[in-house]
Design an enzyme around this catalytic site. Structure first.
Site, PDB file in Angstrom:
ATOM      1  CG  ASP A  32      -1.736  -1.247   1.352  1.00 21.84           C
ATOM      2  OD1 ASP A  32      -2.199  -1.765   0.327  1.00 21.84           O
ATOM      3  OD2 ASP A  32      -1.909  -1.717   2.493  1.00 21.84           O
ATOM      4  CD  GLU A 209      -8.523  -2.762  -2.282  1.00 21.80           C
ATOM      5  OE1 GLU A 209      -8.791  -2.746  -1.066  1.00 21.80           O
ATOM      6  OE2 GLU A 209      -7.909  -3.707  -2.812  1.00 21.80           O
TER       7      GLU A 209
END
Length: 654
Positions: A32, A209
């Site tokens: 991430d 997302e």
């Protein structure tokens, strides 16, 4: 950051052979990535993936247990520093249960880190530097129909600050409501509170997302991860406003075998006039035999645009992007800085109670350790005989290095470090031994000593520099090379490249520094502001520094690298002074905003010496830094200074 295709984790990573440049870190699992620039250096916050449970753990509610964020940085795109797990949920935002993907933004000389509470809320902490310490932790977004934040997954925050100083936060996602489960909202001027209601980002095809925003040539690029109704690519849209509407354009990062066909999360950043895309993959996991559990690794590749502003689909490589400058060995090097590594080496924060085994929020922080000049103390641990770390394209200059100084702790009387150079990027075979440093026993693994040894044949640029560790049971925190002779230097400093005054918040270029005729100036500087404890490190030749407190700034230079040697100036050399004058509040902070122009008529400049003497009826426009733009009102969105006679005010053009 979340769910979808839980692939396969080893509690301890052991790398028998070196990897190519991607993934960036090989001593731990990270995911991430959120990349950002801070004081002329590129930083990346990432989720720490080592604690994720195995798929066989039937009690686990998901494949993720993110309790820490890892920080990594570079200034050359090849050699990366692992700063350790700088953020801990239990220490820095204790009201939250866990965290998923981080988001970050920089404003007012501060770093703002946005943290999800699993998938049910978003909080924020702030710090004066990327390494922390973090303060002000609080929740800022919770699920609410009234605030338009009731998305399936309230997580994956991304901060963005536009050129006019207005901040935004993007968030959301879900396995339902595809195409309308992502949100954007304005941040207030404190960057730690939100202007509700949030706005739905429409027409985000198969949205899932990983919301992110960047700006290129005046256009706004909103990117996100698509769901698994097709390939879970990183897609993007383009718009003329940071809050939309946006038009779908295509794919930035394709999903494939390197991703393990699992989830992805990406960020796009400009650094040194080049563009890069950061993403996570599963290459390290695959090389480690696909251990059970979700383990991902951050990688980076170059990003290119077509002439019409669309993005070329990124080519994912093992080599990574080109190195953009040579490495300087005459500045203190944190030992966790490396191009590649081999063996079971791991990294840790020096004061961690059980280095290398952090779980459930127990990581400790070591800020401002003695002798570290404010650097967080990090170290190499789990060193085994024959393991090594390397640096790429190391420039020792024409004078060359004759000394190697290392800070180490050891319980092994026979511990040593071989310094080697070579042309191969993944092997110490056929390398040249240029020095051996005997570490011996320092009295314990927390007893640190500096050891100096001789090196030879270190001139010019070495393709690869290896530190090869001999023996076990020792740790290394930092090192530096020194030139054999200190050049004769005549250090001078002036502000001839600066304006007489700057509006508060303006970026001020580094003063002119010279070490004398024929002596090169390095990248390490230490400037001081008189009457203040504020020391400015890293204000280098290509960088700027934002000054926010109004008043006279008297600048002195107390330390500089000249000809490969760090020179302490006593007394410090005066550079001169300039003024910082107050900037009035921007009208964009009050949430109002549909007008094309906002004005603040209160004076914001106390020193007009950088302006021409104008006829009282003549209107002139300037950039926020005082650069003249002529007599025609600017059309490009931004904040400007307008002067008419003795009247000076600020306008915002939208």
């Amino acid at each position: 950051m979340k769910r979808a295709l839980l692939l396969t984790v080893a509690a301890i990573i052991s790398v028998g052979t070196a990897f190519a440049a991607n993934p960036i870190l090989r001593q731990k699992y990270t995911a991430d990535p959120n990349a950002f620039v801070w004081k002329d250096r590129l930083y990346v916050y990432a989720s720490y993936d080592n604690n994720n449970p195995p798929n066989s753990n039937s009690s686990a509610t998901s494949g993720y247990d993110i309790m820490f964020y890892t920080l990594m940085s570079t200034d050359d795109m090849a050699n990366w520093t692992d700063h350790g797990e700088v953020f801990s949920v239990k220490r820095d935002l204790s009201a939250f249960g866990n965290a998923y993907a981080p988001g970050a933004a920089v404003k007012n000389d501060k770093v703002y880190l946005y943290v999800p509470n699993g998938g049910s809320g978003i909080g924020v902490v702030t710090a004066d530097r990327p390494e922390g310490p973090f303060t002000g932790g609080k929740s800022i977004i919770s699920k609410s129909d009234a605030n338009n934040t009731n998305v399936p997954w309230l997580f994956d925050p991304a901060g963005f600050v536009d050129s006019d100083g207005q901040g935004y936060i993007y968030f959301g996602g879900g396995d339902t409501q595809a195409g309308s489960n992502l949100r954007v909202a304005k941040l207030n001027s404190d960057m730690m509170s939100v202007q509700f209601p949030a706005k739905t980002i429409e027409n985000a095809t198969r949205s899932f997302e990983a919301a992110f925003m960047h700006k290129y040539n005046g256009k706004y690029y909103f990117s996100y991860s698509q769901n698994f109704d097709g390939a879970a690519d990183i897609a993007y849209m383009i718009g003329d406003n940071p809050m939309g509407p946006f038009t779908f354009k295509g794919t930035i990062v394709p999903n494939g075998a390197d991703m393990g066909y699992g989830n992805n999360h990406a960020s796009v950043v400009e650094y040194k006039n080049k563009w890069y895309v950061f993403y996570h993959d599963r290459r390290l996991k695959s090389a480690n035999g696909n251990p059970d559990g979700e383990r991902r690794s951050v990688s980076v590749d170059k990003l290119e645009y077509n002439t019409d502003g669309t993005i070329k689909k990124a080519t994912l490589t093992t080599a990574g992007p080109d190195q953009i400058k040579n490495f300087n060995p005459y500045d203190t090097v944190l030992a966790t800085t490396m191009f590649k590594q081999s063996g079971s080496i791991k990294t840790a924060i020096c004061s961690a109670p059980n280095p290398g085994t952090i779980t459930n929020g127990t990581a400790a922080a070591a800020y401002n350790s003695p002798g570290d000049k404010g650097d967080r103390c990090v170290m190499l641990i789990s060193i085994t005989d024959g393991s090594w770390v390397s640096l790429k394209s190391v420039d020792f200059g024409t004078a060359g290095a004759t000394k190697f100084v290392v800070r180490a702790a050891s319980t092994n009387a026979n511990a040593s470090i071989e310094i080697r150079t070579g042309t191969a990027d993944n092997s110490t075979n056929n390398t040249t031994l240029v020095g051996t440093c005997s570490i011996g026993s320092t009295g314990g693994l927390t007893t640190w000593k500096e050891i100096e040894c001789n090196v030879s044949n270190l001139t010019g640029v070495k393709n690869y520099l290896y530190l090869v560790f001999k023996g076990n049971n020792f740790r290394v925190s930092k090192y530096i090379f020194k030139s054999g002779s200190t050049p004769s230097v005549n250090v001078t400093c002036n502000l001839n490249n600066l304006q007489p005054s700057y509006v508060s918040g303006s970026e001020v270029p580094r003063p002119n520094v010279s070490c004398g005729t024929g002596v090169t100036v390095g990248t390490a500087f230490l400037f001081n502001l008189s009457g203040s404890d504020n020391a400015l490190e890293g204000w280098n030749s290509n960088g700027t520094h934002a000054f926010w407190t109004p008043g006279t700034k008297n600048i002195t230079l107390s330390e500089v690298t000249c000809g490969g040697n760090k020179v302490t100036l006593n007394p410090a050399v005066s550079c001169g002074s300039f003024e910082v004058v107050a900037e009035s509040s921007s009208s964009s902070d009050n949430g109002s905003s549909s007008s094309s122009e906002g004005e603040d008529i209160s004076p914001i400049l106390h020193n007009y010496s950088q302006f021409s003497i104008l006829n009282s009826q003549l209107v002139s426009y300037y950039t926020i830094k005082g650069e003249p733009l002529g007599n025609v009102k600017p059309q490009k969105a931004g904040v400007y200074i307008v002067k008419q006679g003795n009247s000076v005010k600020k306008i915002a053009v939208r």
